[in-house]
Motif scaffolding. Structure first.
Motif, PDB file in Angstrom:
ATOM      1  N   GLY A  70       0.776  -1.287   0.080  1.00  0.00           N
ATOM      2  CA  GLY A  70      -0.071  -0.065   0.092  1.00  0.00           C
ATOM      3  C   GLY A  70       0.834   1.399   0.032  1.00  0.00           C
ATOM      4  O   GLY A  70       0.397   2.301  -0.612  1.00  0.00           O
ATOM      5  N   THR A  71       1.922   1.209   0.715  1.00  0.00           N
ATOM      6  CA  THR A  71       2.813   2.342   0.603  1.00  0.00           C
ATOM      7  C   THR A  71       3.370   2.772  -0.664  1.00  0.00           C
ATOM      8  O   THR A  71       3.608   3.768  -1.106  1.00  0.00           O
ATOM      9  N   ASP A  72       4.027   1.469  -1.388  1.00  0.00           N
ATOM     10  CA  ASP A  72       4.137   1.966  -2.758  1.00  0.00           C
ATOM     11  C   ASP A  72       3.129   2.517  -3.710  1.00  0.00           C
ATOM     12  O   ASP A  72       3.367   3.585  -4.330  1.00  0.00           O
ATOM     13  N   ARG A  73       1.869   2.218  -3.272  1.00  0.00           N
ATOM     14  CA  ARG A  73       0.622   2.757  -4.304  1.00  0.00           C
ATOM     15  C   ARG A  73       0.459   4.123  -3.817  1.00  0.00           C
ATOM     16  O   ARG A  73       0.220   5.233  -4.444  1.00  0.00           O
ATOM     17  N   CYS A  74       0.806   4.492  -2.222  1.00  0.00           N
ATOM     18  CA  CYS A  74       0.504   5.849  -1.947  1.00  0.00           C
ATOM     19  C   CYS A  74       1.612   6.817  -2.719  1.00  0.00           C
ATOM     20  O   CYS A  74       1.320   7.913  -2.794  1.00  0.00           O
ATOM     21  N   ALA A  75       2.859   6.185  -2.874  1.00  0.00           N
ATOM     22  CA  ALA A  75       3.957   6.879  -3.439  1.00  0.00           C
ATOM     23  C   ALA A  75       3.530   7.479  -4.921  1.00  0.00           C
ATOM     24  O   ALA A  75       3.741   8.758  -5.427  1.00  0.00           O
TER      25      ALA A  75
END
Length: 244
Positions: A70-75
């Motif tokens: 999810g953090t990769d998607r947020c970035a």
């Protein structure tokens, strides 16, 4: 800004972000709840989620389906939105629709004042919850920085868990919220994936593996994370008894 990564397909509960919670899809209830604290954008991996957000006037952007976390998607969403490097970004899981505003505000404050690489939250859990592998445990040091996260009951009490141990060092359950600056968010996503995160399926272990600091605050919350069918039934009951 609060960015909510939303993936359509999930292993344990298919299309869970679109599951009904008291007449609203889960992602909509999560976003509307978070809007009490800050501007919200949903980072979608599928047009179906985007259409639901649009129908409920929730801002959203379409991101790649290939992200591992999810953090990769947020970035990716933060880059699409053109956020500045010093912007504060909160990453709120789509399956956390009941997080109290005070909890989000605590994370926002921590992220603004701390110079740690990553910021997150935890709550004290009961002895009955220690063995639940769906509830991630976190071990912290004297400065309230994370030492390790695990699905198992850590620290392991060799002689058994009792009240004295819990009073000395309470067991902590991790809450699925993160605070970054945009610069640290980009740096996190540039780090190679770690063997630890692949073994435990916990993306925050990537930061620890590469020697990055994770600051943490302990909060009180009644929020319900939703990972399984049983969790969904509990959440639907909570909505019926609290909001309706």
């Amino acid at each position: 800004m609060i960015i909510i990564p939303a993936r359509l397909e999930s292993t344990r509960l298919p299309k869970k972000v679109l599951c009904d919670l008291g007449g609203l899809p889960m992602i909509v209830r999560t976003a509307q709840n978070a809007q009490r604290v800050d501007e919200v954008v949903v980072a979608c991996d599928d047009e179906e989620i985007m259409q639901v957000c649009k129908a409920h006037k929730i801002a959203s952007v379409l991101t790649s389906k290939s992200h591992c976390s999810g953090t990769d998607r947020c970035a990716e969403a933060a880059n699409i939105l053109g956020l500045k490097s010093d912007s504060v970004v909160l990453n709120l899981q789509a399956d956390e629709p009941f997080v109290e505003s005070s909890v989000l505000e605590t994370l926002l404050s921590l992220t603004k004042r701390s110079n740690a690489f990553l910021h997150t939250l935890a709550k004290v859990i009961s002895t009955d919850e220690i063995a639940d592998i769906n509830l991630v445990k976190v071990v912290i040091n004297a400065n309230k920085q994370a030492l390790y996260f695990s699905r198992l009951g850590v620290p392991y009490a060799r002689d058994g868990v009792d009240s004295q141990i819990c009073n000395t060092y309470p067991y902590l359950g991790h809450l699925g919220l993160y605070g970054f600056t945009k610069q640290c968010l980009d740096e996190f996503c540039a780090l190679p994936q770690s063997p630890l995160e692949n073994i435990e399926k916990l993306e925050q272990l990537r930061a620890l593996y590469h020697g990055k600091s994770i600051a943490l605050e302990i909060v009180e919350t009644k929020s319900l994370g939703i990972d399984t069918k049983d969790d969904l039934l509990k959440a639907q009951h909570y909505v019926r008894t609290t909001y309706m």
